[in-house]
Design a protein around this motif. Structure first.
Motif, PDB file in Angstrom:
ATOM      1  N   GLU A   1       0.874  -1.176   0.000  1.00  0.00           N
ATOM      2  CA  GLU A   1       0.000   0.000   0.000  1.00  0.00           C
ATOM      3  C   GLU A   1       0.906   1.219   0.000  1.00  0.00           C
ATOM      4  O   GLU A   1       1.779   1.340   0.852  1.00  0.00           O
ATOM      5  CB  GLU A   1      -0.885   0.009   1.248  1.00  0.00           C
ATOM      6  N   VAL A   2       0.722   2.083  -0.975  1.00  0.00           N
ATOM      7  CA  VAL A   2       1.585   3.256  -1.086  1.00  0.00           C
ATOM      8  C   VAL A   2       0.733   4.512  -0.895  1.00  0.00           C
ATOM      9  O   VAL A   2      -0.266   4.699  -1.582  1.00  0.00           O
ATOM     10  CB  VAL A   2       2.299   3.292  -2.456  1.00  0.00           C
ATOM     11  N   VAL A   3       1.147   5.334   0.069  1.00  0.00           N
ATOM     12  CA  VAL A   3       0.454   6.606   0.307  1.00  0.00           C
ATOM     13  C   VAL A   3       1.063   7.643  -0.634  1.00  0.00           C
ATOM     14  O   VAL A   3       2.282   7.785  -0.715  1.00  0.00           O
ATOM     15  CB  VAL A   3       0.621   7.046   1.782  1.00  0.00           C
ATOM     16  N   LEU A   4       0.194   8.329  -1.366  1.00  0.00           N
ATOM     17  CA  LEU A   4       0.668   9.257  -2.390  1.00  0.00           C
ATOM     18  C   LEU A   4       0.381  10.709  -1.992  1.00  0.00           C
ATOM     19  O   LEU A   4      -0.647  10.998  -1.377  1.00  0.00           O
ATOM     20  CB  LEU A   4      -0.007   8.948  -3.725  1.00  0.00           C
ATOM     21  N   SER A   5       1.286  11.593  -2.361  1.00  0.00           N
ATOM     22  CA  SER A   5       1.123  13.038  -2.131  1.00  0.00           C
ATOM     23  C   SER A   5       0.863  13.702  -3.480  1.00  0.00           C
ATOM     24  O   SER A   5       0.983  13.061  -4.518  1.00  0.00           O
ATOM     25  CB  SER A   5       2.418  13.599  -1.544  1.00  0.00           C
ATOM     26  N   PRO A   6       0.577  14.988  -3.483  1.00  0.00           N
ATOM     27  CA  PRO A   6       0.457  15.667  -4.782  1.00  0.00           C
ATOM     28  C   PRO A   6       1.720  15.510  -5.630  1.00  0.00           C
ATOM     29  O   PRO A   6       1.662  15.408  -6.839  1.00  0.00           O
ATOM     30  CB  PRO A   6       0.229  17.125  -4.389  1.00  0.00           C
ATOM     31  N   LEU A   7       2.878  15.464  -4.954  1.00  0.00           N
ATOM     32  CA  LEU A   7       4.124  15.148  -5.648  1.00  0.00           C
ATOM     33  C   LEU A   7       4.807  14.042  -4.839  1.00  0.00           C
ATOM     34  O   LEU A   7       5.025  14.215  -3.634  1.00  0.00           O
ATOM     35  CB  LEU A   7       5.014  16.391  -5.744  1.00  0.00           C
TER      36      LEU A   7
ATOM     37  N   ILE B   1      13.255  20.335 -22.974  1.00  0.00           N
ATOM     38  CA  ILE B   1      12.159  20.827 -23.828  1.00  0.00           C
ATOM     39  C   ILE B   1      10.949  19.912 -23.674  1.00  0.00           C
ATOM     40  O   ILE B   1       9.805  20.364 -23.563  1.00  0.00           O
ATOM     41  CB  ILE B   1      12.602  20.892 -25.313  1.00  0.00           C
ATOM     42  N   THR B   2      11.199  18.599 -23.651  1.00  0.00           N
ATOM     43  CA  THR B   2      10.084  17.641 -23.549  1.00  0.00           C
ATOM     44  C   THR B   2       9.350  17.795 -22.224  1.00  0.00           C
ATOM     45  O   THR B   2       8.112  17.788 -22.179  1.00  0.00           O
ATOM     46  CB  THR B   2      10.608  16.192 -23.700  1.00  0.00           C
ATOM     47  N   LEU B   3      10.118  17.961 -21.142  1.00  0.00           N
ATOM     48  CA  LEU B   3       9.476  18.157 -19.836  1.00  0.00           C
ATOM     49  C   LEU B   3       8.621  19.425 -19.847  1.00  0.00           C
ATOM     50  O   LEU B   3       7.487  19.427 -19.346  1.00  0.00           O
ATOM     51  CB  LEU B   3      10.527  18.244 -18.730  1.00  0.00           C
ATOM     52  N   LEU B   4       9.156  20.485 -20.444  1.00  0.00           N
ATOM     53  CA  LEU B   4       8.380  21.733 -20.523  1.00  0.00           C
ATOM     54  C   LEU B   4       7.123  21.531 -21.368  1.00  0.00           C
ATOM     55  O   LEU B   4       6.050  22.041 -21.029  1.00  0.00           O
ATOM     56  CB  LEU B   4       9.243  22.857 -21.109  1.00  0.00           C
ATOM     57  N   ALA B   5       7.260  20.773 -22.465  1.00  0.00           N
ATOM     58  CA  ALA B   5       6.091  20.520 -23.324  1.00  0.00           C
ATOM     59  C   ALA B   5       5.049  19.675 -22.585  1.00  0.00           C
ATOM     60  O   ALA B   5       3.848  19.918 -22.706  1.00  0.00           O
ATOM     61  CB  ALA B   5       6.539  19.828 -24.609  1.00  0.00           C
ATOM     62  N   ILE B   6       5.515  18.698 -21.794  1.00  0.00           N
ATOM     63  CA  ILE B   6       4.584  17.869 -21.006  1.00  0.00           C
ATOM     64  C   ILE B   6       3.838  18.752 -20.003  1.00  0.00           C
ATOM     65  O   ILE B   6       2.622  18.667 -19.839  1.00  0.00           O
ATOM     66  CB  ILE B   6       5.350  16.735 -20.277  1.00  0.00           C
TER      67      ILE B   6
ATOM     68  N   ASP C   1      11.300  22.718  -9.513  1.00  0.00           N
ATOM     69  CA  ASP C   1      10.449  23.909  -9.365  1.00  0.00           C
ATOM     70  C   ASP C   1       9.239  23.831 -10.295  1.00  0.00           C
ATOM     71  O   ASP C   1       8.116  24.113  -9.879  1.00  0.00           O
ATOM     72  CB  ASP C   1      11.246  25.181  -9.669  1.00  0.00           C
ATOM     73  N   TYR C   2       9.464  23.434 -11.551  1.00  0.00           N
ATOM     74  CA  TYR C   2       8.346  23.311 -12.499  1.00  0.00           C
ATOM     75  C   TYR C   2       7.348  22.257 -12.013  1.00  0.00           C
ATOM     76  O   TYR C   2       6.139  22.471 -12.057  1.00  0.00           O
ATOM     77  CB  TYR C   2       8.841  22.934 -13.894  1.00  0.00           C
ATOM     78  N   LEU C   3       7.890  21.122 -11.555  1.00  0.00           N
ATOM     79  CA  LEU C   3       7.005  20.035 -11.115  1.00  0.00           C
ATOM     80  C   LEU C   3       6.245  20.428  -9.850  1.00  0.00           C
ATOM     81  O   LEU C   3       5.068  20.105  -9.694  1.00  0.00           O
ATOM     82  CB  LEU C   3       7.808  18.746 -10.910  1.00  0.00           C
TER      83      LEU C   3
ATOM     84  N   VAL D   1      -1.710  19.133 -11.019  1.00  0.00           N
ATOM     85  CA  VAL D   1      -1.502  17.793 -11.575  1.00  0.00           C
ATOM     86  C   VAL D   1      -0.760  16.974 -10.524  1.00  0.00           C
ATOM     87  O   VAL D   1       0.177  17.472  -9.897  1.00  0.00           O
ATOM     88  CB  VAL D   1      -0.646  17.876 -12.863  1.00  0.00           C
ATOM     89  N   GLN D   2      -1.179  15.745 -10.329  1.00  0.00           N
ATOM     90  CA  GLN D   2      -0.449  14.884  -9.384  1.00  0.00           C
ATOM     91  C   GLN D   2       0.778  14.308 -10.100  1.00  0.00           C
ATOM     92  O   GLN D   2       0.668  13.786 -11.212  1.00  0.00           O
ATOM     93  CB  GLN D   2      -1.358  13.759  -8.898  1.00  0.00           C
ATOM     94  N   ILE D   3       1.922  14.416  -9.453  1.00  0.00           N
ATOM     95  CA  ILE D   3       3.172  14.018 -10.098  1.00  0.00           C
ATOM     96  C   ILE D   3       3.796  12.866  -9.311  1.00  0.00           C
ATOM     97  O   ILE D   3       3.975  12.963  -8.095  1.00  0.00           O
ATOM     98  CB  ILE D   3       4.190  15.178 -10.106  1.00  0.00           C
ATOM     99  N   LEU D   4       4.151  11.803 -10.003  1.00  0.00           N
ATOM    100  CA  LEU D   4       4.873  10.682  -9.388  1.00  0.00           C
ATOM    101  C   LEU D   4       6.175  10.506 -10.165  1.00  0.00           C
ATOM    102  O   LEU D   4       6.153  10.351 -11.381  1.00  0.00           O
ATOM    103  CB  LEU D   4       4.044   9.395  -9.465  1.00  0.00           C
TER     104      LEU D   4
END
Lengths: 205, 353
Positions: free
Chosen positions: B24-30, B238-243, B272-274, B285-288
């Motif tokens: 069981e994994v507890v998740l945060s917004p990040l 660039i890809t991360l920024l586009a995502i 910082d972006y994430l 957006v929830q980020i994992l």
């Protein structure tokens, strides 16, 4: 009897060699006591204060959350003040200047403190100047007079150590070296041995 | 009036999925996952990705689902049980209920946790209104393991493109943004220049048969760098920024090792972006993330609830929150960074000797 130890050391050489030295010194006193290293905490720090922080945190981990019979902690005594058992003059309680005394003071503080509640016996190893000096005798009669680079070069003719080199060069020497003779000739090893002796006496009580 | 909760996956439970016997994994917004290679970080992402596809696409046969031609049937029962169970607890969606799937070789059972704690089950649950919101939510989960070689390849341009698992279609997405959402394209270019000041602009080079290829123009060089001539770190950046700035952003992003090819000093910008995306935007957006970078982890010292340590014990994956090691941070004489603590092995998540 089975003992569980946690090793806090600098890297691969200590990880392979120190369990052998600890086991052999324990067997010197009690043949039927075996020691297992249950965790290896690798010291990534170059600053003394960071090593002390890591020591405290390792102590807390095994005092609060997990259990261990021995905490084995050390690092090479390279290019710094040396602590040898016959010479305690440099040791100032308030401001220790060698690795051995710094580690010893930190452990004593942890053991005196009421928190954390459970005390763990600790054994310190600070080879002068590197663990190779514990393996060079009798090839080298006074290995502690060598710099760590000289000691490494003399032992395995390379400074670029790998697991293969340590398994083939360091490990067999640690398994066979004459503990009695090593104590007489390599003072930093004797200091380690004396702590094992104290630990084993306390264990019998 | 109570404030509307942000949509959030709070817990994800997995049983019998490859190396994960029960977790069981507890998740945060990040949430950041750390652990040695082969510990099971990717298996967690795959389980969540599979769950999202099963829920959002209502597939009759779970094993028909493929991700880049990779079948999921091989994830079935590595352990003694013959069924995989995946359960998700969430808030801010579907009246804060939970959704569970029991997957057997020929049948999938679906259960929905009601507000009173009871479960309702039914084969049609994934078609009805009861699960519409959560289905739509999971439909917007995106899982990325970016490869510079794929990012730099030429793309067909088309309407409403999406960046693929390995970073395909980045050129098409940037081209679409440039045409339809020029402000967003300018923002990506501006943020890239902020982090990599030598870049003057992003180029989308025309190729025959409606293909384009990504390029960059540097201030000090007349000739642009196209495709594989671009630094791999810049391609990933660039890809991360586009995502992050896609016009129809994902609700959940799973990202494998965003630090790849990126200089350690630039990791702060990525985080910082994430962090902004996870916490400081109107529709977060929830980020994992998984990472092998102690430098990246250093930034989480004051956010231990966001760190999950992944280990493997006797062949089975375990997940531990960094919060369980909070006692280490009660020590006032702190010298070691979190990355150093992780590297030392004190908190786990390191290769076995």
């Amino acid at each position: 009897m089975k003992l569980e130890a946690v090793l806090l050391g600098e890297g691969l050489t200590e990880q392979i060699v120190m369990p052998i030295f600890l086991q052999r010194c324990i067997h010197y006193f009690q043949k039927d006591t075996d020691v297992t290293i249950i965790d290896f905490i690798e010291n990534p720090a170059t600053k003394d204060s960071k090593l002390l922080d890591l020591l405290r945190k390792t102590y807390l981990k095994y005092s609060i959350k997990f259990q261990a019979d021995i905490l084995l902690v050390g690092r090479d005594n390279d290019n710094k003040h040396k602590h040898l058992p016959h010479d305690d003059k440099h040791t100032k309680k308030a401001e220790p200047c060698c690795f051995f005394c710094k580690l010893k003071q930190e452990i004593e503080e942890l053991q005196k403190s009421s928190w954390p509640p459970r005390k763990i016996p600790a054994i310190i190893f600070v080879p002068v100047e590197a663990i190779e000096s514990w393996l060079l005798y009798p090839k080298e009669l006074f290995p502690e007079n060598l710099t760590r680079f000289e000691a490494k070069n003399k032992l395995c003719e390379t400074l670029r150590l790998s697991r293969k080199i340590v398994e083939e060069c360091h490990k067999p020497l640690a398994e066979k070296i004459d503990i009695h003779a090593l104590r007489k000739n390599v003072k930093s090893f004797d200091l380690f041995f004396l702590q094992v002796e104290t630990f084993m006496k306390q264990l019998k009580i | 009036m109570t404030e509307k909760k942000r949509p959030l996956l709070k817990k994800f439970r997995i049983e019998n999925f490859t190396s994960i016997e029960k977790a069981e994994v507890v998740l945060s917004p990040l949430t950041v996952f750390i652990g040695p290679n082969n510990s099971g970080k990717t298996n967690f992402f795959r389980a969540l990705d599979w769950f999202s596809q099963l829920v959002s696409e209502n597939r009759s046969s779970p094993f028909a689902i493929k991700r880049d031609n990779e079948g999921y049937s091989r994830y079935f029962h590595n352990f003694t049980s013959k069924k995989i169970c995946l359960t998700c607890e969430y808030e801010g969606i579907n009246h804060d209920r939970g959704l569970g799937l029991e997957i057997e070789e020929k049948e999938t059972k679906i259960a929905l946790l009601e507000e009173d704690g009871s479960f309702i089950t039914g084969a049609d649950l994934l078609k009805g209104d009861a699960t519409r919101e959560i289905r739509e939510y999971f439909h917007q989960l995106r899982y990325f393991s970016l490869l510079p070689k794929i990012i730099s390849a030429s793309n067909n341009v088309f309407v409403d493109p999406e960046i693929s698992f390995e970073g395909g279609n980045v050129t098409a997405v940037l081209d679409f943004l440039k045409g339809e959402h020029p402000d967003t394209f300018d923002k990506i270019e501006r943020e890239l220049k902020q982090c990599v000041p030598e870049v003057e602009r992003i180029i989308l080079k025309n190729l025959p048969s409606s293909c384009k290829q990504i390029g960059i123009k540097e201030k000090s060089c007349d000739k642009p760098f196209i495709g594989s001539e671009i630094s791999e770190g810049i391609l990933l950046f660039i890809t991360l920024l586009a995502i992050i700035h896609q016009p129809n952003p994902a609700k959940i992003i799973c990202l494998e090792e965003p630090e790849q090819h990126i200089h350690p000093r630039r990791l702060r910008s990525i985080l910082d972006y994430l962090t902004d995306l996870a916490y400081h935007v109107a529709e977060p957006v929830q980020i994992l993330i998984s990472t092998h970078s102690p430098y990246f982890l250093n930034y989480f010292k004051d956010r231990p609830e966001e760190v999950v340590i992944v280990d493997k014990k006797e062949g089975k994956t375990t997940f531990t929150s960094l919060l369980e090691h909070e006692y280490l941070f009660q020590d006032q004489k702190e010298e070691l960074s979190l990355g150093e603590l992780w590297f030392s092995g004190l908190v786990g998540g390191v290769p076995k000797p």
